[in-house]
Design a protein around this motif. Structure first.
Motif, PDB file in Angstrom:
ATOM      1  N   PHE A   1       1.257  -1.185  -0.076  1.00  0.00           N
ATOM      2  CA  PHE A   1       0.108   0.077  -0.135  1.00  0.00           C
ATOM      3  C   PHE A   1       1.022   1.190  -0.120  1.00  0.00           C
ATOM      4  O   PHE A   1       1.802   1.289   0.249  1.00  0.00           O
ATOM      5  N   GLN A   2       0.737   2.180  -0.548  1.00  0.00           N
ATOM      6  CA  GLN A   2       0.850   4.005  -1.035  1.00  0.00           C
ATOM      7  C   GLN A   2       0.091   4.501  -0.563  1.00  0.00           C
ATOM      8  O   GLN A   2      -0.437   5.147  -1.470  1.00  0.00           O
ATOM      9  N   LEU A   3      -0.251   5.327   0.259  1.00  0.00           N
ATOM     10  CA  LEU A   3      -1.084   5.671   1.020  1.00  0.00           C
ATOM     11  C   LEU A   3      -0.491   7.461   1.865  1.00  0.00           C
ATOM     12  O   LEU A   3       0.994   7.237   2.060  1.00  0.00           O
ATOM     13  N   ASP A   4      -1.109   8.017   1.821  1.00  0.00           N
ATOM     14  CA  ASP A   4      -1.041   9.984   2.022  1.00  0.00           C
ATOM     15  C   ASP A   4      -1.106   9.048   4.015  1.00  0.00           C
ATOM     16  O   ASP A   4      -1.217   7.907   4.662  1.00  0.00           O
ATOM     17  N   ASN A   5      -0.478  10.025   4.736  1.00  0.00           N
ATOM     18  CA  ASN A   5      -1.015  10.430   6.622  1.00  0.00           C
ATOM     19  C   ASN A   5      -1.645  10.903   6.622  1.00  0.00           C
ATOM     20  O   ASN A   5      -2.691  11.704   7.120  1.00  0.00           O
ATOM     21  N   THR A   6      -2.799   9.505   6.695  1.00  0.00           N
ATOM     22  CA  THR A   6      -4.618   9.653   7.122  1.00  0.00           C
ATOM     23  C   THR A   6      -4.681   8.000   7.738  1.00  0.00           C
ATOM     24  O   THR A   6      -3.737   7.408   7.863  1.00  0.00           O
ATOM     25  N   PRO A   7      -5.795   8.688   8.581  1.00  0.00           N
ATOM     26  CA  PRO A   7      -6.481   7.311   9.358  1.00  0.00           C
ATOM     27  C   PRO A   7      -6.568   6.040   8.665  1.00  0.00           C
ATOM     28  O   PRO A   7      -6.435   4.729   9.247  1.00  0.00           O
ATOM     29  N   ALA A   8      -6.900   5.787   7.272  1.00  0.00           N
ATOM     30  CA  ALA A   8      -7.054   4.521   6.494  1.00  0.00           C
ATOM     31  C   ALA A   8      -5.678   4.660   6.525  1.00  0.00           C
ATOM     32  O   ALA A   8      -5.268   2.711   6.580  1.00  0.00           O
ATOM     33  N   TRP A   9      -4.243   5.030   6.641  1.00  0.00           N
ATOM     34  CA  TRP A   9      -3.382   4.163   6.600  1.00  0.00           C
ATOM     35  C   TRP A   9      -2.944   3.034   7.765  1.00  0.00           C
ATOM     36  O   TRP A   9      -2.387   2.017   7.535  1.00  0.00           O
ATOM     37  N   LEU A  10      -3.579   3.793   9.175  1.00  0.00           N
ATOM     38  CA  LEU A  10      -3.969   2.811  10.149  1.00  0.00           C
ATOM     39  C   LEU A  10      -4.085   2.232  10.265  1.00  0.00           C
ATOM     40  O   LEU A  10      -3.921   0.637  10.540  1.00  0.00           O
ATOM     41  N   VAL A  11      -5.802   2.135   9.617  1.00  0.00           N
ATOM     42  CA  VAL A  11      -6.495   1.472   8.883  1.00  0.00           C
ATOM     43  C   VAL A  11      -5.453  -0.606   8.389  1.00  0.00           C
ATOM     44  O   VAL A  11      -6.151  -1.305   9.225  1.00  0.00           O
ATOM     45  N   VAL A  12      -5.266   0.085   7.345  1.00  0.00           N
ATOM     46  CA  VAL A  12      -4.636  -0.630   6.491  1.00  0.00           C
ATOM     47  C   VAL A  12      -3.604  -1.347   7.508  1.00  0.00           C
ATOM     48  O   VAL A  12      -3.327  -2.734   6.967  1.00  0.00           O
ATOM     49  N   ASP A  13      -2.871  -0.650   7.975  1.00  0.00           N
ATOM     50  CA  ASP A  13      -1.727  -1.489   9.080  1.00  0.00           C
ATOM     51  C   ASP A  13      -2.092  -2.324   9.990  1.00  0.00           C
ATOM     52  O   ASP A  13      -1.745  -3.238  10.235  1.00  0.00           O
ATOM     53  N   ALA A  14      -3.493  -2.100  10.647  1.00  0.00           N
ATOM     54  CA  ALA A  14      -3.602  -2.474  11.577  1.00  0.00           C
ATOM     55  C   ALA A  14      -4.513  -3.936  10.729  1.00  0.00           C
ATOM     56  O   ALA A  14      -4.306  -4.924  11.212  1.00  0.00           O
ATOM     57  N   ALA A  15      -5.728  -3.925  10.508  1.00  0.00           N
ATOM     58  CA  ALA A  15      -6.160  -4.286   9.170  1.00  0.00           C
ATOM     59  C   ALA A  15      -5.277  -5.954   8.440  1.00  0.00           C
ATOM     60  O   ALA A  15      -5.606  -7.536   8.826  1.00  0.00           O
ATOM     61  N   THR A  16      -3.707  -5.718   8.125  1.00  0.00           N
ATOM     62  CA  THR A  16      -2.954  -6.476   7.383  1.00  0.00           C
ATOM     63  C   THR A  16      -2.557  -7.901   8.675  1.00  0.00           C
ATOM     64  O   THR A  16      -2.677  -8.531   8.725  1.00  0.00           O
ATOM     65  N   SER A  17      -2.434  -6.676   9.600  1.00  0.00           N
ATOM     66  CA  SER A  17      -1.928  -7.745  11.184  1.00  0.00           C
ATOM     67  C   SER A  17      -3.415  -8.478  11.560  1.00  0.00           C
ATOM     68  O   SER A  17      -2.688  -9.502  11.888  1.00  0.00           O
ATOM     69  N   ALA A  18      -4.678  -8.244  11.379  1.00  0.00           N
ATOM     70  CA  ALA A  18      -5.532  -8.720  11.459  1.00  0.00           C
ATOM     71  C   ALA A  18      -5.562  -9.865  10.545  1.00  0.00           C
ATOM     72  O   ALA A  18      -5.915 -11.270  11.641  1.00  0.00           O
ATOM     73  N   ALA A  19      -4.986  -9.430   9.466  1.00  0.00           N
ATOM     74  CA  ALA A  19      -5.967 -10.923   8.493  1.00  0.00           C
ATOM     75  C   ALA A  19      -4.455 -11.445   8.500  1.00  0.00           C
ATOM     76  O   ALA A  19      -4.563 -12.747   7.410  1.00  0.00           O
ATOM     77  N   ASN A  20      -3.885 -11.863   9.335  1.00  0.00           N
ATOM     78  CA  ASN A  20      -2.394 -12.483   9.079  1.00  0.00           C
ATOM     79  C   ASN A  20      -1.521 -12.715   7.621  1.00  0.00           C
ATOM     80  O   ASN A  20      -1.167 -12.836   6.755  1.00  0.00           O
ATOM     81  N   LYS A  21      -1.739 -10.830   7.188  1.00  0.00           N
ATOM     82  CA  LYS A  21      -1.109 -10.622   5.606  1.00  0.00           C
ATOM     83  C   LYS A  21       0.200 -10.282   6.245  1.00  0.00           C
ATOM     84  O   LYS A  21      -0.145  -9.327   6.945  1.00  0.00           O
ATOM     85  N   VAL A  22       0.747  -9.963   5.310  1.00  0.00           N
ATOM     86  CA  VAL A  22       2.155  -9.187   5.515  1.00  0.00           C
ATOM     87  C   VAL A  22       1.570  -8.219   4.533  1.00  0.00           C
ATOM     88  O   VAL A  22       1.399  -7.479   3.553  1.00  0.00           O
TER      89      VAL A  22
END
Length: 492
Positions: free
Chosen positions: A53-74
């Motif tokens: 993912f290539q995202l700006d400094n927004t809350p969406a970045w944090l959600v993607v970061d957390a969701a990859t971990s929750a979904a066991n994705k790298v």
């Protein structure tokens, strides 16, 4: 163990404050969790071991970061300042079959699906074709790519445990409860990711996020510093993380009459070595600056100076979870480090890792001297091997010598010797072509044409014609002083 499991806040308290087009949006732990759950469900349905993912400094970045971990994705965050060529290289190397952007990427074709988070942030999810699968090290949660000293970024594989260990050690060492932190560096930069998001949230704090253009950034550089100052004045944070170039900017504004907010308690500066005189000046203008040291292989921070054990000449005390030793002036570390480099052999956690940095160590504090390898680190914290732009400059046969400099400076400069028949206009045109092949942080902004070639007799070249960079820098110090003070291109 994931980011959300480590947030020290009750469900309805704001944990993130977002700024979008002059709209301020507090986001609670519960709202962050709800959006993460929504994205996690989408990620669970994607047939891919990794998501880039290539995202700006927004809350969406944090959600993607957390969701990859929750979904066991790298998770494979990509910095916005990477060139298109570097981004394509990362995508080809990391094995991610899906790429997420906050803007349409027409070159990637039609997006597979899109999702809107917090009613404001639309993410476009692209399925990538012809991606070769990659075997990740067991426990890999994130692959952070360095800016690439030779143009090809290197993937550092990190576990959740190593990232959270650093965040916990920072929380304990900084010891500020419930901090208000304003993120000024891009979130894919590991230092801001770990020390600017994870550590404040562990401390019960609140993270403030602004799109990078609203902070005055264009590409990897700060183009409108007034926006940066305005953001600091508006948020009134307790903590900041800076690279030396941003610290220099804040000090310049303070000298012109800007009053830093009294709310500021702790400003960490890292990414490149900082002079003691700059830190002293910053403190004189009520900027509580403390230097740190780290590297991606250690999940960002290794040591950090703090008010409790302040030594302005040092990069601070080694964090509690890291072991260090110094041999032949080089720093070696051991502890909760990286798992290995992507597509290379795993790192053995039982052996000492050679950092390549020259240090001295006293009372568990590190004093940075330089680097073993010839690597330029700009004042924005970008790594550039001098041979990279030099090789492109020397691709023109009329140019016989090119030596690039820029250590701890905001841009790169070069000394060039070209054949007398090669005009200044031709040289300027060639350098324009060279810069088009480089990301902006590795481009040559200023150059000086030598009337005579560098020579061994001058003490500026080795016996096999390699440049003696320290000697050259000293010999031409008046030129470099003009480059970085006056900012004009000059010629002999």
């Amino acid at each position: 163990m994931s980011l959300l499991n480590n947030i020290n806040k009750v469900a309805n308290e704001p944990v993130v404050v977002s700024y979008l087009a002059n709209k301020v949006m507090p986001i609670s732990v519960l709202e962050l969790q709800q959006e993460t759950n929504k994205l996690t469900a989408i990620f669970n349905a994607l047939d891919s071991g990794a998501i880039a993912f290539q995202l700006d400094n927004t809350p969406a970045w944090l959600v993607v970061d957390a969701a990859t971990s929750a979904a066991n994705k790298v998770a494979v965050p990509i910095a916005h300042f990477f060139s298109q060529q570097q981004t394509q290289y990362v995508l080809a190397q990391c094995g991610a079959q899906f790429f997420i952007s906050d803007m349409p990427r027409h070159s990637l074709g039609k997006h597979s699906l899109s999702v809107t988070l917090f009613e404001h942030y639309t993410l476009y999810i692209y399925q990538l074709d012809a991606i070769e699968p990659v075997d990740y090290f067991t426990g890999t949660q994130k692959i952070t790519f360095t800016s690439g000293s030779t143009g090809e970024p290197k993937g550092v594989c990190l576990s959740t445990q190593s990232q959270m260990q650093v965040a916990q050690s920072l929380y304990e060492q900084i010891n500020i409860s419930n901090p208000v932190h304003l993120c000024l560096l891009p979130l894919p930069v590991l230092l801001e990711n770990i020390a600017g998001v994870y550590a404040p949230l562990l401390s019960g704090g609140c993270v403030h996020l602004m799109p990078l253009n609203e902070l005055g950034f264009v590409g990897s550089g700060l183009k409108n510093p007034n926006k940066l100052i305005g953001a600091i004045d508006s948020v009134k944070p307790n903590t900041l993380i800076l690279v030396p170039e941003l610290l220099t900017c804040l000090v310049a504004f303070a000298k012109q009459g800007w009053q830093p907010p009294k709310s500021l308690k702790f400003i960490a500066v890292g990414g490149a070595r900082v002079s003691e005189s700059l830190i002293l000046t910053a403190r004189e203008y009520n900027l509580p600056v403390y230097q740190g040291y780290g590297l991606s292989e250690a999940a960002s921070v290794v040591s950090l100076n703090t008010p409790n054990y302040d030594d302005i000449n040092s990069a601070g005390e080694v964090l509690g979870h890291v072991e260090t030793k110094v041999e032949n002036d080089e720093l070696f570390i051991k502890g909760s480090l990286f798992l290995g480099y992507l597509n290379q052999a795993p790192h053995n956690p039982n052996i000492w890792y050679a950092t390549g940095d020259l240090v001295s160590k006293r009372n568990n504090k590190l004093y940075i001297k330089g680097r073993v390898k010839n690597l330029i680190i700009t004042s924005m914290g970008r790594n550039v091997s001098a041979e990279w732009p030099e090789s492109l400059i020397l691709s023109q046969s009329a140019i016989q010598q090119a030596v690039v400099f820029g250590e701890s400076q905001p841009f790169l400069s070069a000394l060039i010797y070209a054949a007398p028949g090669f005009s200044d206009e031709q040289l300027k045109a060639h350098l324009k072509t060279v810069n088009q092949q480089l990301p902006d942080y590795a481009q040559i902004k200023k150059w000086h044409r030598l009337a005579q070639p560098l020579s061994e007799q001058q003490g500026l070249l080795t016996a096999n014609n390699r440049p003696k960079r320290a000697a050259i820098s000293q010999h031409y110090s008046p030129i470099f002083e003009q480059f970085y003070r006056l900012g004009e291109v000059i010629h002999e």
